[in-house]
Design a protein around this motif. Sequence first.
Motif, PDB file in Angstrom:
ATOM      1  N   CYS A   1       1.862  -3.430  10.225  1.00 40.03           N
ATOM      2  CA  CYS A   1       2.764  -4.100   9.288  1.00 40.03           C
ATOM      3  C   CYS A   1       4.008  -3.234   9.114  1.00 40.03           C
ATOM      4  O   CYS A   1       4.036  -2.087   9.564  1.00 40.03           O
ATOM      5  CB  CYS A   1       2.069  -4.317   7.937  1.00 40.03           C
ATOM      6  SG  CYS A   1       1.803  -2.790   6.994  1.00 40.03           S
ATOM      7  N   PRO A   2       5.045  -3.727   8.459  1.00 38.54           N
ATOM      8  CA  PRO A   2       6.220  -2.886   8.198  1.00 38.54           C
ATOM      9  C   PRO A   2       5.854  -1.644   7.385  1.00 38.54           C
ATOM     10  O   PRO A   2       4.982  -1.690   6.511  1.00 38.54           O
ATOM     11  CB  PRO A   2       7.152  -3.811   7.411  1.00 38.54           C
ATOM     12  CG  PRO A   2       6.788  -5.185   7.866  1.00 38.54           C
ATOM     13  CD  PRO A   2       5.305  -5.137   8.059  1.00 38.54           C
TER      14      PRO A   2
ATOM     15  N   GLY B   1       1.098  -6.126   3.389  1.00 37.70           N
ATOM     16  CA  GLY B   1       2.380  -6.637   3.837  1.00 37.70           C
ATOM     17  C   GLY B   1       3.394  -5.543   4.044  1.00 37.70           C
ATOM     18  O   GLY B   1       4.392  -5.718   4.745  1.00 37.70           O
ATOM     19  N   LEU B   2       3.138  -4.375   3.419  1.00 32.35           N
ATOM     20  CA  LEU B   2       4.047  -3.242   3.530  1.00 32.35           C
ATOM     21  C   LEU B   2       3.281  -1.973   3.182  1.00 32.35           C
ATOM     22  O   LEU B   2       2.480  -1.969   2.249  1.00 32.35           O
ATOM     23  CB  LEU B   2       5.227  -3.403   2.564  1.00 32.35           C
ATOM     24  CG  LEU B   2       6.270  -2.286   2.534  1.00 32.35           C
ATOM     25  CD1 LEU B   2       7.082  -2.279   3.831  1.00 32.35           C
ATOM     26  CD2 LEU B   2       7.210  -2.450   1.334  1.00 32.35           C
ATOM     27  N   VAL B   3       3.531  -0.911   3.950  1.00 31.00           N
ATOM     28  CA  VAL B   3       2.972   0.408   3.648  1.00 31.00           C
ATOM     29  C   VAL B   3       4.129   1.340   3.304  1.00 31.00           C
ATOM     30  O   VAL B   3       5.150   1.362   4.004  1.00 31.00           O
ATOM     31  CB  VAL B   3       2.171   0.984   4.831  1.00 31.00           C
ATOM     32  CG1 VAL B   3       1.812   2.445   4.598  1.00 31.00           C
ATOM     33  CG2 VAL B   3       0.901   0.163   5.048  1.00 31.00           C
TER      34      VAL B   3
ATOM     35  N   THR C   1       0.845  -1.192   0.000  1.00 34.63           N
ATOM     36  CA  THR C   1       0.000   0.000   0.000  1.00 34.63           C
ATOM     37  C   THR C   1       0.876   1.236   0.000  1.00 34.63           C
ATOM     38  O   THR C   1       1.837   1.318   0.768  1.00 34.63           O
ATOM     39  CB  THR C   1      -0.920   0.017   1.237  1.00 34.63           C
ATOM     40  OG1 THR C   1      -1.870  -1.044   1.134  1.00 34.63           O
ATOM     41  CG2 THR C   1      -1.669   1.341   1.346  1.00 34.63           C
ATOM     42  N   VAL C   2       0.549   2.193  -0.853  1.00 34.06           N
ATOM     43  CA  VAL C   2       1.279   3.459  -0.873  1.00 34.06           C
ATOM     44  C   VAL C   2       0.289   4.588  -0.653  1.00 34.06           C
ATOM     45  O   VAL C   2      -0.789   4.624  -1.247  1.00 34.06           O
ATOM     46  CB  VAL C   2       2.055   3.651  -2.200  1.00 34.06           C
ATOM     47  CG1 VAL C   2       1.135   3.596  -3.409  1.00 34.06           C
ATOM     48  CG2 VAL C   2       2.848   4.952  -2.181  1.00 34.06           C
ATOM     49  N   GLY C   3       0.653   5.508   0.236  1.00 32.71           N
ATOM     50  CA  GLY C   3      -0.173   6.678   0.499  1.00 32.71           C
ATOM     51  C   GLY C   3       0.290   7.852  -0.337  1.00 32.71           C
ATOM     52  O   GLY C   3       1.443   8.264  -0.236  1.00 32.71           O
TER      53      GLY C   3
ATOM     54  N   ASP D   1      -6.049   1.606   8.288  1.00 37.36           N
ATOM     55  CA  ASP D   1      -6.982   0.552   7.900  1.00 37.36           C
ATOM     56  C   ASP D   1      -6.371  -0.313   6.802  1.00 37.36           C
ATOM     57  O   ASP D   1      -6.442  -1.544   6.841  1.00 37.36           O
ATOM     58  CB  ASP D   1      -8.297   1.168   7.429  1.00 37.36           C
ATOM     59  CG  ASP D   1      -9.289   0.111   6.967  1.00 37.36           C
ATOM     60  OD1 ASP D   1      -9.732  -0.701   7.806  1.00 37.36           O
ATOM     61  OD2 ASP D   1      -9.611   0.088   5.760  1.00 37.36           O
ATOM     62  N   ALA D   2      -5.749   0.327   5.821  1.00 39.93           N
ATOM     63  CA  ALA D   2      -5.103  -0.416   4.737  1.00 39.93           C
ATOM     64  C   ALA D   2      -3.931  -1.233   5.251  1.00 39.93           C
ATOM     65  O   ALA D   2      -3.654  -2.334   4.757  1.00 39.93           O
ATOM     66  CB  ALA D   2      -4.649   0.549   3.649  1.00 39.93           C
TER      67      ALA D   2
END
Length: 316
Positions: A291-292, A261-263, A165-167, A255-256
């Motif tokens: 998560c990491p 597995g990774l943000v 996930t990328v913000g 939430d995401a």
Amino acid sequence: MDSTRPTDQTAPGRPDDTIVVAVGAEGAAGAVAFAVQEAERHHAPVHVVHVVRAGAANGYPELLADVYAAADDTVSSAVRLARDLGGPGTVVTGERLDSGGLVHDLVDRARHGALLVLERRTTSRLHHVLTRSTLNGVAARAAVPVASVPTGWRRPPAGAASVVTVGVQDAGEAEPLLRTAFELARERGSSLRVVHSWWARGLWSPVIDTTVRADWEGRARRELEGAVEPLRAGFPEVPVVLHVRPEPPVEALLDAAGRSGLVVVGRRHHLLPVGSHLGPVARAVLDHATCPVLIAPEAVAPRRSRTRRAPATTGG
């Protein structure tokens, strides 16, 4: 003084692809496991560092020797763990440091590496504050990406489905961050979730017509699609999902994170100058994600023109 144990722990002239992992006296099994995972992906060495905080022991040579001995044991244990996790082909070195402050030493040792990995611990309130301060200080100053790994993290089974996930805060400046996220997703064989959210006081007030909110959301989605689309061709194997909605940014990313597995987030708020401290969303995600989390240093991208919309704060 910069102290290193004179054994095969020390790694003079570390290559630029080194994965640097910081360990504390309590150990950092999750961070070490994450560092080994990244090293194997990139065929890179792992370098363990432990910063000594001698304090009052500096005035007492015998006590200081005990502090150094304990620090050497910490490094040795982490090096053994990394070698066990990585197998015989994994190159692992280590050292203890006390050349300056904790943040300074970690930032300096990561300067010539590819990634700095730290473990996020939450114990007592005081220790939590100190840990958060160190993590935020390092993430704000390091010249390389910084990964924060929660205590107890374990490497997922091979072949397990995962999501990166990328913000994204500002689609017009997001190309370097999106490219990093695409690369991380491809390395992991993961899908990519791109999160863009915004929130403003009174957004759901009856005064604001639903068509206005829909217009804001539509513009935001089009801008985000415009930023993502040029990268799809270069990463055809990465499935991409856009998550665009009016929602408090921290809530959206946390939430995401529970399903990732990774943000990945950028280091700074887009309205702050390059080199500034962490933005509020990045700090909150570092502090609470399950998560990491990878904090990507800023990179200057050509700014595209964009239409005006509601305040957007995801990702910084």
